[in-house]
Structures are given as C-alpha cells and as structure tokens.
Design an enzyme around this catalytic site. Structure first.
Site, PDB file in Angstrom:
ATOM      1  N   ASP A   1       1.289   1.121 -44.409  1.00 21.33           N
ATOM      2  CA  ASP A   1       2.220   0.540 -43.933  1.00 21.33           C
ATOM      3  C   ASP A   1       3.955   0.619 -44.975  1.00 21.33           C
ATOM      4  O   ASP A   1       2.736  -0.131 -46.033  1.00 21.33           O
ATOM      5  CB  ASP A   1       1.769  -1.125 -43.113  1.00 21.33           C
ATOM      6  CG  ASP A   1       2.978  -2.264 -42.680  1.00 21.33           C
ATOM      7  OD1 ASP A   1       4.199  -1.537 -42.839  1.00 21.33           O
ATOM      8  OD2 ASP A   1       2.745  -2.609 -42.036  1.00 21.33           O
ATOM      9  N   VAL A   2       4.606   0.658 -45.124  1.00 25.22           N
ATOM     10  CA  VAL A   2       5.472   0.868 -45.802  1.00 25.22           C
ATOM     11  C   VAL A   2       5.802  -0.932 -46.015  1.00 25.22           C
ATOM     12  O   VAL A   2       6.306  -0.542 -47.650  1.00 25.22           O
ATOM     13  CB  VAL A   2       6.637   1.325 -45.846  1.00 25.22           C
ATOM     14  CG1 VAL A   2       6.442   2.975 -45.048  1.00 25.22           C
ATOM     15  CG2 VAL A   2       7.947   1.028 -44.448  1.00 25.22           C
TER      16      VAL A   2
ATOM     17  N   ASN B   1      12.389   7.472 -45.779  1.00 22.29           N
ATOM     18  CA  ASN B   1      13.015   7.799 -44.103  1.00 22.29           C
ATOM     19  C   ASN B   1      11.716   6.593 -43.741  1.00 22.29           C
ATOM     20  O   ASN B   1      12.318   6.701 -42.087  1.00 22.29           O
ATOM     21  CB  ASN B   1      12.148   9.207 -43.816  1.00 22.29           C
ATOM     22  CG  ASN B   1      12.559   9.357 -42.108  1.00 22.29           C
ATOM     23  OD1 ASN B   1      13.843   9.361 -41.900  1.00 22.29           O
ATOM     24  ND2 ASN B   1      11.157  10.033 -41.404  1.00 22.29           N
TER      25      ASN B   1
ATOM     26  N   TYR C   1      18.829  -3.602 -36.235  1.00 24.04           N
ATOM     27  CA  TYR C   1      19.036  -2.675 -36.718  1.00 24.04           C
ATOM     28  C   TYR C   1      20.289  -2.420 -38.206  1.00 24.04           C
ATOM     29  O   TYR C   1      20.101  -1.847 -38.853  1.00 24.04           O
ATOM     30  CB  TYR C   1      18.973  -1.737 -35.313  1.00 24.04           C
ATOM     31  CG  TYR C   1      18.919  -0.356 -35.896  1.00 24.04           C
ATOM     32  CD1 TYR C   1      17.698   0.247 -36.567  1.00 24.04           C
ATOM     33  CD2 TYR C   1      20.236   0.788 -36.007  1.00 24.04           C
ATOM     34  CE1 TYR C   1      17.707   1.769 -36.788  1.00 24.04           C
ATOM     35  CE2 TYR C   1      19.538   2.027 -35.720  1.00 24.04           C
ATOM     36  CZ  TYR C   1      18.460   2.350 -36.464  1.00 24.04           C
ATOM     37  OH  TYR C   1      17.916   4.426 -36.851  1.00 24.04           O
TER      38      TYR C   1
END
Length: 250
Positions: free
Chosen positions: A52-53, A79, A145
């Site tokens: 999990d980044v 990314n 976002y």
C-alpha cells in the site's frame, strides 16, 4: 528507445498505465521492479511486490527489497493514485477526501523521497509523476481528485528545482480519459453523482478535447519512455498533457 540496463521502479504497476509501463520498460532492456496492492501476474524478468503506497512501513520494506534486487534506481514512475469519490462539495465525506489525497500525494512523496536519495548521490536520474488533466482544470463533483492532482504538479515543480543541480530530471504526465476499467468506473461514478446516463459522461470526455477521442495506456507509455530517455535529456519541470488537447472538462 533503449533503456538497456537501467533500473526502473514503478508504483501501481499491476494494472492499467503502470502495467503497460512495466511491459514497455522490460521490452526496452531495463530491469523493472514495481509494487501494487495487487501485483497481478508478474512478468518474466520483473520484481513485483505487494504494498500500500500510503503505508510508510510497507513502502520502506519495498524499497529495501528493490535495493537488494537491483542495487538502486535510475528511473522512478510514481504512478499510484485513486480517482476518489464523486459528490457535490456539501456532500463530500471527509474520510474519502483524505484517502484520495493520501493515495495520490503520500504515495508520490514516499517513492520520490527514496528515489531522490539514490539519484542525487549518483548524479543522474529521472522521475515521472502521474498527474491528470484534472490537475490543470477544475472538475465538478471531483474535489479530492482535482486537489490531489494539482498537488502532484506542485511536487513535480518543486522537486525539479531541488534535484536539477544533482542531474535529476522531474516531470509529470497529465493523462486525459484513458481507455480501461478504471475510467469506466469513474464514468459510472460521475454519472450517478450528476444524475445523467453514463453514455453522456463518456461522450463529454471525448468531445472535450480537440482530437475528439480517449487515449490509451500505450499513448502514456510512449511519452514516459521518451521523457526518461536520452532524447528527453533537457526536459524537466514540465507537465506534459497526453489528452488530445483538452478544451473543456465535463
């Protein structure tokens, strides 16, 4: 474009744009490591790790494994990200807001911090962050976002300034509507939030750019491989839109 012998690390390399980058860099002769919540079927010659980044401990473990496997990094493609929720501002859930910003910004920060240490010490390297045309425009019902992707561009500009004297280039790609399951989920989410048919939202994405079409993961990979190649040696600090030229957002 050859990337023979270069060491590549990609976040969210298990599907979509990331998986395309993994495949293309391998074909160009690079050593490729990547992480993802679901690494999927790891291609021959690559190192795929589950992580999990947004979790620093997990990412530190990933970095240690990558260093052990290929000794460092020459190119980072940060990314990872998520589309987040779609809702009018007054209905936006704070936990969903924070989760979207974390996936898009914390993940880029952790990977960038690690890569910068290696690249600055060796006097070369290239970082490409994945932003979005939403990072250049406002999009109704998509506050988290949009804020995250504008933030990614801020990171890119700042890191290009910080790392440029050490021979490290930093750029960002800004995809438009990318063909694939992820964007279809976004279309469904936006259609529900606006109370319109999905086909109308999908059409608006195409009609909103000069070429009148969506883009593909291959289109994005072409740009990233160019930016990180010797042909892109003088390109840094740039937000490169790969979107058919957006004239308006939906």
């Amino acid at each position: 474009m050859s990337h023979e012998g270069q060491r590549i690390f990609i976040t969210a390399g298990g599907a979509g744009i990331g998986a395309c980058l993994v495949r293309r860099y391998l074909a160009a002769g690079a050593r490729v490591a990547y992480c993802d919540l679901d690494p999927g079927e790891v291609p021959d010659g690559a190192l795929g790790l589950q992580a999990d980044v947004t979790d620093e401990a997990q990412m530190l473990d990933v970095f240690a494994q990558v260093e052990g496997w290929m000794g460092g990094v020459d190119i980072l493609c940060a990314n990872a990200g998520t589309g987040g929720p779609a809702a009018p501002l007054q209905d936006m859930d704070f936990a969903e807001w924070r989760a979207c910003l974390s996936a898009n910004l914390d993940g880029a920060f952790l990977a960038g911090r690690w890569a910068a240490g290696h690249m600055a010490s060796q006097g070369r390297g290239a970082i490409v962050l994945t932003s979005s045309t939403s990072g250049q425009w406002g999009v109704p019902t998509r506050s988290p976002y949009v804020a995250a992707k504008w933030g990614v561009l801020g990171l890119m500009k700042t890191w290009a300034m910080e790392l440029g004297p050490s021979g490290v280039r930093v750029n960002a790609i800004c995809p438009g509507a990318v063909e694939g399951p992820r964007m279809e989920r976004v279309v469904a989410m936006e259609a529900a939030a606006r109370g319109v048919p999905e086909r109308d939202v999908r059409a608006l994405y195409a009609e909103g750019n000069s070429l009148g079409t969506w883009v593909t993961a291959e289109d994005l990979a072409d740009t990233v491989l160019f930016l990180t190649s010797s042909q892109g040696a003088m390109i840094s600090g740039q937000a490169i839109a790969v979107d058919g030229h957006t004239e308006r957002m939906t």
